[in-house]
Design an enzyme around this catalytic site. Structure first.
Site, PDB file in Angstrom:
ATOM      1  CB  SER A 236       3.075   4.004   4.489  1.00 44.07           C
ATOM      2  OG  SER A 236       1.683   4.137   3.911  1.00 44.07           O
ATOM      3  CD  GLU A 348       4.865   1.702  -2.846  1.00 44.10           C
ATOM      4  OE1 GLU A 348       4.056   1.456  -1.851  1.00 44.10           O
ATOM      5  OE2 GLU A 348       6.022   2.322  -2.694  1.00 44.10           O
TER       6      GLU A 348
END
Length: 549
Positions: A236, A348
């Protein structure tokens, strides 16, 4: 070897070595009775903690506290310390509000790292390493606003024979605020000790990461690691940070491989002027009408946290740490040319749909779906028609949530990752993946009425023992087999620049013509060749103005 190093070092470094070795000799009788492994490094002598699987050296300071006049400046190397330093406890976390993804903190003295080495790291491992193991430096995620290094226990990776380093770095406004008064300040010591002008501001967290990498280069041999075989990896915001270091000339030669997990969500970076405008608005909100660096540095940490952008920060094109945007640098081949592993998760955005449900109370419905899409992508509601047609909401809230999860996944993570693969593969070996365990446990948020699938961050539990917001759900037998394969892939890549070895399923090298990547699904990964079609990447590339090579 030590003698050769001493000849090459300046007199200050020689003195540091003399002090460290003298301290070691003075405490030898105590060391025999004391517990814990010892590491003698250029930056000091550290006593860690031994477990059956690992030697752990925790809370090692790599930089001076970035507080007071050092706030919003490039980090400065930690001062040498005498005596044996206790490395049995984690250091402070960088300032952040409490969240499901990080523990609250208000102390700026937080630039610490941790080293995890195989137990008995001076012995040969199954690959024949004698104190020269591959090194993996982990950069945690959290939107560059939350998170800390000690949430990630890397035992599964270390058992594969690598040395793992986890780091803290400045977060939020304290790590990424750009402001005209900060950009205009006089010369300051850079990470490498040179005196040169800070062309821009706002990338202090990246400078922290690079200073930590320099610490690794100087010291990691004392822990059994190879300073010339370092892999940077992150998830991330840690993945975006990895991309930032990949294109930063300041990180040249600091690492030899790069692994990006779900980090392609912002390849086009804002300009310094845009970031400075946001910083000017931040200063005004804080009551700094003078718009001076002195006023900003006089703010308390709590004041900074109250007004910072809770939605996250990104790096900016400051002209020095980052001379160009990530996408532009990758397209032009103007990056540190090392082998790259890059990927995303199949679902996601479902994590963020759930976050909005739980924390913001914003639930997508068929009625408000266009407005939610517009807010998610930052586009006018009038422009959402083609997107609604491609991702229809269905008749109820559940189907709308799943549709929003799919379009957010494709637009923000999957297709930018695919685009990055296409760019890097022109210049360096690139191995692409998609994490595809639709039954991955969710350890950060409660059940919200729809399946999380392979959501953002769900792959982390296959690589680390995590500190999570909820009790961790054990992996089943098939998931455990996938975890073993994933750990083998990453450590083999760290060793040789390719994830392939005889004990794991073959992983194809990415090229745009074949468009093949590895599907990480339990129990055994396998190549897939329809990623771009499944995630509608032709649509999103056109909508975003991306041009594939």
């Amino acid at each position: 070897m030590i003698a050769r190093k001493l000849i090459k070092r300046n007199w200050q470094s020689r003195l540091q070595w003399f002090v460290a070795l003298s301290c070691l000799l003075m405490v030898t009788p105590v060391m025999k009775a004391a517990s814990g492994p010892l590491a003698v490094t250029e930056d000091g002598v550290f006593r860690g903690v031994a477990t059956p699987a690992m030697n752990q050296f925790l809370g090692i300071r790599y930089a001076q506290a970035p507080a007071g006049d050092l706030r919003w400046r490039p980090p400065r190397r930690a001062l040498p310390a005498s005596g044996v330093q206790d490395a049995s406890q984690f250091g402070n976390h960088c300032p952040q509000p409490p969240s499901p993804f990080g523990l609250g903190s208000i102390t700026e003295d937080c630039l610490f790292l941790n080293v995890f080495a195989p137990a008995g790291h001076q012995d040969a491992d199954d690959r024949g390493h004698f104190g020269h193991r591959p090194v993996m430096v982990w950069i945690h995620g959290g939107a560059l606003v939350v998170g800390e290094s000690d949430d990630y226990n890397p035992q599964r990776l270390v058992q594969q024979g690598v040395v793992v380093v986890t780091i803290n770095y400045r977060l939020g406004a304290l790590g990424f605020l750009a402001h005209p008064s900060l950009s205009a300040e006089a010369a300051d010591p850079d990470n490498d000790g040179d005196q040169d002008h800070v062309a821009g501001s706002g990338n202090y967290g990246i400078m922290d990461q690079q200073l930590a990498l320099r610490w690794v280069r100087r010291n990691i041999a004392a822990f059994g690691g190879d300073p010339d075989n370092v892999t940077v990896f992150g998830q991330s915001a840690g993945g975006l940070s990895t991309f930032s270091n990949l294109v930063s000339p300041k990180a040249k030669s600091l690492f030899q491989r790069a692994i990006v997990e779900s980090g392609a969500y912002r390849l086009t970076l804002p300009s310094l002027a845009t970031a400075e405008a946001q910083g000017t608005a931040f200063a005004a909100a804080e009551g700094c009408t003078s718009q001076t660096a002195a006023c900003l540095r006089a703010l308390s940490v709590v004041q900074v946290l109250v007004e910072e952008n809770a939605g996250g920060y990104v790096t900016n094109v400051d002209g020095r740490v980052l001379p160009r945007s990530i996408d532009a640098a990758l397209a032009a081949g103007q990056f540190n040319r090392v082998p790259v592993m890059n990927g995303s998760n199949h679902d996601e955005w479902r994590l963020f749909v759930a976050l909005n449900d739980v924390l913001a109370g914003t639930t997508p419905t068929p009625a408000n779906y266009p407005q939610i899409i517009a807010a998610t992508l930052g586009i006018p509601v009038a422009a959402t028609g083609p997107i609604v047609a491609l991702y229809p909401p269905g008749p109820d809230t559940l189907s709308t949530e799943l549709a929003l999860g799919a379009l957010g996944t494709d637009a923000i993570f999957a297709c930018p990752a695919h685009f990055a693969d296409a760019l890097t593969s022109q210049f360096v070996p690139t191995f692409a993946y998609e994490f595809n365990d639709e039954n991955a446990p969710q350890d950060f948020l409660p059940f919200v009425g729809f399946p999380y699938g392979a959501a953002h961050a769900s792959e982390l539990q296959y690589l680390f023992n995590l500190r999570a917001a909820f009790p961790v759900t054990p992996l089943n037998a098939g998931q455990q087999q996938l975890a073993n394969n994933m750990a083998a892939y990453l450590t083999e890549f760290a060793e040789r620049g390719s994830p392939n070895q005889h004990a794991t399923p073959f992983w194809p090298l990415f090229n745009l013509a074949a468009d093949g990547m590895q599907s990480l699904a339990p129990p055994a990964p396998a190549p897939e060749f329809n990623f771009a079609a499944v995630h509608n990447c032709a649509f999103w590339d056109t909508a975003s103005g991306r041009t594939l090579p």
